[in-house]
Design a protein around this motif. Structure first.
Motif, PDB file in Angstrom:
ATOM      1  N   LEU A  47       4.342 -17.359   2.156  1.00  0.00           N
ATOM      2  CA  LEU A  47       4.938 -16.818   3.375  1.00  0.00           C
ATOM      3  C   LEU A  47       4.064 -15.723   3.973  1.00  0.00           C
ATOM      4  O   LEU A  47       3.917 -15.633   5.200  1.00  0.00           O
ATOM      5  CB  LEU A  47       6.335 -16.273   3.086  1.00  0.00           C
ATOM      6  CG  LEU A  47       7.087 -15.673   4.277  1.00  0.00           C
ATOM      7  CD1 LEU A  47       7.228 -16.689   5.405  1.00  0.00           C
ATOM      8  CD2 LEU A  47       8.451 -15.146   3.835  1.00  0.00           C
ATOM      9  N   THR A  48       3.463 -14.911   3.122  1.00  0.00           N
ATOM     10  CA  THR A  48       2.590 -13.844   3.615  1.00  0.00           C
ATOM     11  C   THR A  48       1.368 -14.421   4.320  1.00  0.00           C
ATOM     12  O   THR A  48       0.954 -13.933   5.380  1.00  0.00           O
ATOM     13  CB  THR A  48       2.159 -12.921   2.463  1.00  0.00           C
ATOM     14  OG1 THR A  48       3.310 -12.505   1.731  1.00  0.00           O
ATOM     15  CG2 THR A  48       1.461 -11.677   3.001  1.00  0.00           C
ATOM     16  N   VAL A  49       0.779 -15.471   3.735  1.00  0.00           N
ATOM     17  CA  VAL A  49      -0.352 -16.132   4.390  1.00  0.00           C
ATOM     18  C   VAL A  49       0.103 -16.756   5.709  1.00  0.00           C
ATOM     19  O   VAL A  49      -0.587 -16.647   6.732  1.00  0.00           O
ATOM     20  CB  VAL A  49      -0.964 -17.203   3.470  1.00  0.00           C
ATOM     21  CG1 VAL A  49      -2.018 -18.020   4.223  1.00  0.00           C
ATOM     22  CG2 VAL A  49      -1.581 -16.566   2.230  1.00  0.00           C
ATOM     23  N   ALA A  50       1.262 -17.395   5.700  1.00  0.00           N
ATOM     24  CA  ALA A  50       1.778 -18.027   6.916  1.00  0.00           C
ATOM     25  C   ALA A  50       1.920 -17.009   8.037  1.00  0.00           C
ATOM     26  O   ALA A  50       1.561 -17.268   9.194  1.00  0.00           O
ATOM     27  CB  ALA A  50       3.123 -18.695   6.631  1.00  0.00           C
ATOM     28  N   GLN A  51       2.438 -15.839   7.702  1.00  0.00           N
ATOM     29  CA  GLN A  51       2.618 -14.796   8.712  1.00  0.00           C
ATOM     30  C   GLN A  51       1.286 -14.334   9.275  1.00  0.00           C
ATOM     31  O   GLN A  51       1.168 -14.056  10.482  1.00  0.00           O
ATOM     32  CB  GLN A  51       3.384 -13.622   8.085  1.00  0.00           C
ATOM     33  CG  GLN A  51       4.836 -13.959   7.763  1.00  0.00           C
ATOM     34  CD  GLN A  51       5.521 -12.923   6.884  1.00  0.00           C
ATOM     35  OE1 GLN A  51       4.856 -12.176   6.141  1.00  0.00           O
ATOM     36  NE2 GLN A  51       6.828 -12.867   6.933  1.00  0.00           N
ATOM     37  N   GLU A  52       0.259 -14.261   8.427  1.00  0.00           N
ATOM     38  CA  GLU A  52      -1.069 -13.877   8.907  1.00  0.00           C
ATOM     39  C   GLU A  52      -1.643 -14.952   9.821  1.00  0.00           C
ATOM     40  O   GLU A  52      -2.262 -14.654  10.842  1.00  0.00           O
ATOM     41  CB  GLU A  52      -2.011 -13.624   7.722  1.00  0.00           C
ATOM     42  CG  GLU A  52      -1.690 -12.366   6.945  1.00  0.00           C
ATOM     43  CD  GLU A  52      -1.787 -11.120   7.808  1.00  0.00           C
ATOM     44  OE1 GLU A  52      -2.769 -10.994   8.578  1.00  0.00           O
ATOM     45  OE2 GLU A  52      -0.873 -10.272   7.731  1.00  0.00           O
TER      46      GLU A  52
END
Length: 305
Positions: A13-18
């Motif tokens: 999810l953190t990568v997706a947000q980036e």
């Protein structure tokens, strides 16, 4: 660019947000309609499906990059093998025709060394524990399905890159341990065994760097720059929390003494006593770690948790 996340949890999810911030078109596979709604509100296009149900994967969209970050759900009725191996194989059969690159999150549990040895990407992998054996079998699927050329060559067009992650920590990831430390509860495991850790932020920057048009190895060991003992880790955490000095279960009378560095067969089998060398990550991939040790990383994880 089109990005797909399979396993949109703590790291995914953190990568997706980036990726969303960078203006990419981001999709994420999920089994949950509740998660689907959350993804949509974050600018992520949900794709309903389940890696353990191959027919549901036919809806996976074509993507330039796939981040495969599936973790083991202990509340599920599926085994580790079903999740990590069978599920991955089902996904790879579909992805082979629908993506240019897969970034796969594996684990340093693939190493079986237990005597404090240093390991890197070239080290022998002979894990004794089930989780390590399953992770290694999953890695081998990329060779079997033609995603990798060899494990040692570089390529600008690598179809898969395997990231062997050390123990993950970061904001929101320490809550259970923080409560245990504050309560003064005894900790399981040998205090003098080595730990290898990596902060969430450095995993994310590694994934983003790999998702560029650069020369890449097939595998990277993703760990910070200073392995530490369990004792030092928990003593540092306790100090930052202003909590009592940690106690370990192995220090009770009749067991291994506090200062001993010898390990019995059970502790060796646990596979918790190796040291990870991140030279390829730093020197070949060019990653400058934001949190090279827990001295920088733990305060951040606590403050932002």
């Amino acid at each position: 660019m089109r990005k797909l996340i399979i396993g949109c949890g703590y790291v995914g999810l953190t990568v997706a947000q980036e990726w969303v911030k960078q203006g990419h078109q981001v999709s994420a596979l999920t089994r949950s309609e509740n998660n689907a709604e959350k993804f949509m509100s974050a600018g992520i296009q949900p794709v309903l499906g389940d890696i353990t149900q191959p027919e549901s994967l036919e809806s996976l969209p074509e993507s330039d990059t796939v981040l495969y970050a599936v973790g083991f759900d202990r509340t599920s009725d599926k085994s580790r093998h079903e999740i990590y191996v069978t599920g991955l194989e089902s996904a790879l059969k579909v992805l082979k025709q629908r993506t240019q690159k897969v970034i796969y999150l594996s684990s340093t549990s693939v190493y079986g060394q237990t005597a404090g040895e240093w390991v890197d990407e070239s080290s022998v992998c002979e894990p004794e524990r089930e989780n390590g054996q399953v992770c290694l079998e999953a890695e081998q699927l990329f060779d079997q399905h033609g995603f990798l050329s060899t494990s040692s060559t570089q390529s600008t067009a690598a179809r898969a890159v395997i990231l062997r992650l050390a123990g993950i920590y970061g904001p929101g990831r320490l809550l259970a341990r923080m409560e245990q430390i504050r309560a003064g509860e005894p900790l399981a495991g040998h205090p003098d065994a080595w730990l290898n850790l990596i902060h969430l932020a450095d995993i994310v920057q590694t994934v983003l760097k790999i998702d560029t048009n650069i020369y890449l190895f097939d595998r990277y060991l993703v760990s910070d720059s200073r392995p530490i003992t369990r004792r030092e880790y928990y003593e540092t955490l306790a100090r930052l929390l202003k909590a009592p000095e940690p106690r370990f279960e192995s220090t009770v009378p009749g067991e291994i003494s506090r200062k001993s560095t010898r390990f019995n067969s059970t502790e060796r089998a646990a596979g918790l006593n190796k040291r990870c060398n991140n030279k390829r990550l730093r020197e070949e991939l060019g990653i400058s770690l934001t949190f090279p040790t827990i001295a920088e990383g733990l305060p951040d994880a606590i403050e932002n948790g």
